[in-house]
Design an enzyme around this catalytic site. Structure first.
Site, PDB file in Angstrom:
ATOM      1  N   ASP A  16      10.786   0.076   9.390  1.00 22.18           N
ATOM      2  CA  ASP A  16      10.920  -1.556   9.376  1.00 22.18           C
ATOM      3  C   ASP A  16      11.789  -2.007   8.268  1.00 22.18           C
ATOM      4  O   ASP A  16      11.902  -3.188   7.948  1.00 22.18           O
ATOM      5  CB  ASP A  16       9.419  -2.044   9.221  1.00 22.18           C
ATOM      6  CG  ASP A  16       8.408  -1.244   9.954  1.00 22.18           C
ATOM      7  OD1 ASP A  16       8.707  -1.201  11.080  1.00 22.18           O
ATOM      8  OD2 ASP A  16       7.256  -0.965   9.335  1.00 22.18           O
ATOM      9  N   HIS A  45      11.432  -0.847  17.283  1.00 20.16           N
ATOM     10  CA  HIS A  45      12.322  -1.583  16.978  1.00 20.16           C
ATOM     11  C   HIS A  45      12.516  -2.766  17.348  1.00 20.16           C
ATOM     12  O   HIS A  45      12.790  -2.855  18.660  1.00 20.16           O
ATOM     13  CB  HIS A  45      13.575  -0.637  17.186  1.00 20.16           C
ATOM     14  CG  HIS A  45      13.761   0.842  16.564  1.00 20.16           C
ATOM     15  ND1 HIS A  45      14.699   1.606  16.665  1.00 20.16           N
ATOM     16  CD2 HIS A  45      12.995   1.023  15.316  1.00 20.16           C
ATOM     17  CE1 HIS A  45      14.468   2.553  15.688  1.00 20.16           C
ATOM     18  NE2 HIS A  45      13.328   2.181  14.870  1.00 20.16           N
TER      19      HIS A  45
HETATM   20  P1  IMP Z   1       2.144   8.045  12.618  1.00 21.34           P
HETATM   21  O1  IMP Z   1       3.597   8.360  12.659  1.00 21.34           O
HETATM   22  O2  IMP Z   1       1.527   7.355  13.527  1.00 21.34           O
HETATM   23  O3  IMP Z   1       1.538   9.504  12.510  1.00 21.34           O
HETATM   24  O4  IMP Z   1       1.765   7.592  11.339  1.00 21.34           O
HETATM   25  C1  IMP Z   1       1.619   8.206  10.117  1.00 21.34           C
HETATM   26  C2  IMP Z   1       2.220   7.263   8.852  1.00 21.34           C
HETATM   27  O5  IMP Z   1       3.466   6.564   9.328  1.00 21.34           O
HETATM   28  C3  IMP Z   1       1.336   5.947   8.820  1.00 21.34           C
HETATM   29  O6  IMP Z   1       1.159   5.255   7.436  1.00 21.34           O
HETATM   30  C4  IMP Z   1       1.978   4.796   9.906  1.00 21.34           C
HETATM   31  O7  IMP Z   1       1.705   3.381   9.405  1.00 21.34           O
HETATM   32  C5  IMP Z   1       3.473   5.104   9.434  1.00 21.34           C
HETATM   33  N1  IMP Z   1       4.462   4.876  10.578  1.00 21.34           N
HETATM   34  C6  IMP Z   1       4.662   5.679  11.669  1.00 21.34           C
HETATM   35  N2  IMP Z   1       5.736   4.778  12.433  1.00 21.34           N
HETATM   36  C7  IMP Z   1       6.125   4.017  11.560  1.00 21.34           C
HETATM   37  C8  IMP Z   1       6.948   2.901  11.871  1.00 21.34           C
HETATM   38  O8  IMP Z   1       7.876   2.935  12.892  1.00 21.34           O
HETATM   39  N3  IMP Z   1       7.355   2.035  10.940  1.00 21.34           N
HETATM   40  C9  IMP Z   1       6.533   2.037   9.757  1.00 21.34           C
HETATM   41  N4  IMP Z   1       5.565   2.979   9.604  1.00 21.34           N
HETATM   42  C10 IMP Z   1       5.083   3.804  10.441  1.00 21.34           C
HETATM   43 MG    MG Z   2       9.613  -0.815  13.202  1.00 19.87          MG
END
Ligand code: IMP
Ligand code: MG
Length: 335
Positions: A16, A45
């Site tokens: 982000d 995005h």
């Molecule tokens: P997962 O990728 O859904 O397995 O989540 C694992 C960790 O990564 C969690 O803390 C999510 O909040 C974080 N996370 C996954 N994708 C994003 C993203 O695009 N932006 C911010 N945090 C993310």
């Molecule tokens: Mg994002």
């Protein structure tokens, strides 16, 4: 302007950082020939087009440029319903390619993600990316080429990209999430299911390290994180609201936690990713008087001071500065 055939965009912290916005600017300004999305549906995005907001989970953020060929990498994971929804929304049907070997997230994976004891406490996005990657490692995952609904898009993106580079085409490799969420280099176990670094982005796209010309690291002027895990210097939600830093996640709608910019961490991640250029986004959230500025002259002193400090402390030149949500709210310092 220097012709830069192959650029990797990597997020510096916990995602982000505003990669979507930087990519949409580059798509319009640099006339990208290819934009290749890595990672998966867990990352959103944000792209603004004529006042309309798109939170893209699958379609590459460079869709704003109608001439850019949009590709989903061989190492990526496709969530088919979401992809098809976004294709319709962005009207990119004729120029989207999904690599034949990308793997597919199925409904059962989202269920497993939400219920699995392993993920409890990590605060995943719940899209099922982790369980889908597990299956890929076990070599039981289904690949994109096996799904009839993906047939119109199936391509050998690896050849397209590498032949494109041979022909001097401009290629942008779109990283997702942030380096501190990397499975190898992040705040394990509070990380995502893959390496999110620049080398991994190139690897997922099938581009050898010697073919990369620039690694553009994207910093936001303050740090945010969604989900569990350490966040050094974290401030309270009340404080974040006061400072104008409070955000909610583009993908899941969850509150984002926040912390001030960390110069030491910024330097470290720039080094590990081999960053050659940096972008700083949301300068207007730090210094509201920067809002909408498109030249350095239009910035107040504290805004300029912050950019200079990022450069001296990280050792990486800041080439793009984001000053507002519109794709063109950017100060471009590349010449
Ligand atoms: P997962 O990728 O859904 O397995 O989540 C694992 C960790 O990564 C969690 O803390 C999510 O909040 C974080 N996370 C996954 N994708 C994003 C993203 O695009 N932006 C911010 N945090 C993310
Ligand atoms: Mg994002």
């Amino acid at each position: 302007m220097k012709i830069v055939p192959c650029t990797v965009i990597v997020g510096a912290f916990w995602g982000d950082e505003g990669k979507g916005k930087i990519i949409s600017y580059l798509a319009l300004k640099d006339k990208l020939d290819f934009c290749v999305r890595t990672g998966s549906v867990n990352a959103a995005h944000t792209v603004w087009k004529n006042g309309q907001k798109f939170a893209l989970h699958m379609v590459p953020a460079a869709f704003l440029n109608e001439k850019t060929r949009l590709l989903i990498a061989a190492g990526a994971n496709v969530q088919i319903p979401r992809l098809l929804e976004e294709v319709e929304l962005t009207k990119v049907e004729g120029r989207l390619g999904v690599d034949q070997n990308a793997s597919v997230i199925e409904e059962k994976h989202a269920f497993q993600d939400k219920t699995s004891a392993v993920n409890r406490g990590i605060g995943t996005t719940g899209w099922g990316v982790g369980p889908a990657l597990e299956e890929r490692v076990r070599r039981t995952a289904k690949l994109a080429k096996e799904f009839p609904e993906l047939q119109p898009f199936i391509t050998d993106s690896v050849s397209e990209i590498n032949d494109g580079l041979d022909a001097g085409k401009k290629v942008l490799l779109e990283g997702t999430q942030g380096f501190m969420l990397s499975l190898y280099f992040g705040t394990y176990p509070y990380v995502t299911g893959r390496d999110t670094g620049a080398s991994a982005i190139a690897s997922e796209a099938g581009v050898g390290p010697t073919r990369i010309d620039e690694v553009l690291i994207v910093y936001k002027s303050f740090i945010t994180r969604v989900g569990a895990g350490p966040l050094p210097g974290e401030i309270t939600k009340e404080e974040a609201l006061k400072r104008g830093w409070f955000e909610t996640a583009a993908g899941t709608g969850r509150d984002r936690r926040s912390a001030p910019f960390d110069f030491d961490l910024a330097r470290k991640v720039a080094k590990i990713n081999g960053a050659t250029q940096a972008a700083v986004t949301k300068l207007d959230s730090m210094f509201p008087a920067c809002r909408g500025a498109r030249t350095m002259d239009a910035l107040p002193k504290d805004g300029i001071g912050f950019i200079k400090r990022v450069e001296t402390r990280t050792g990486v030149p800041v080439v793009l500065v984001g000053t507002g949500p519109d794709a063109l709210d950017v100060i471009d310092l590349r010449d």
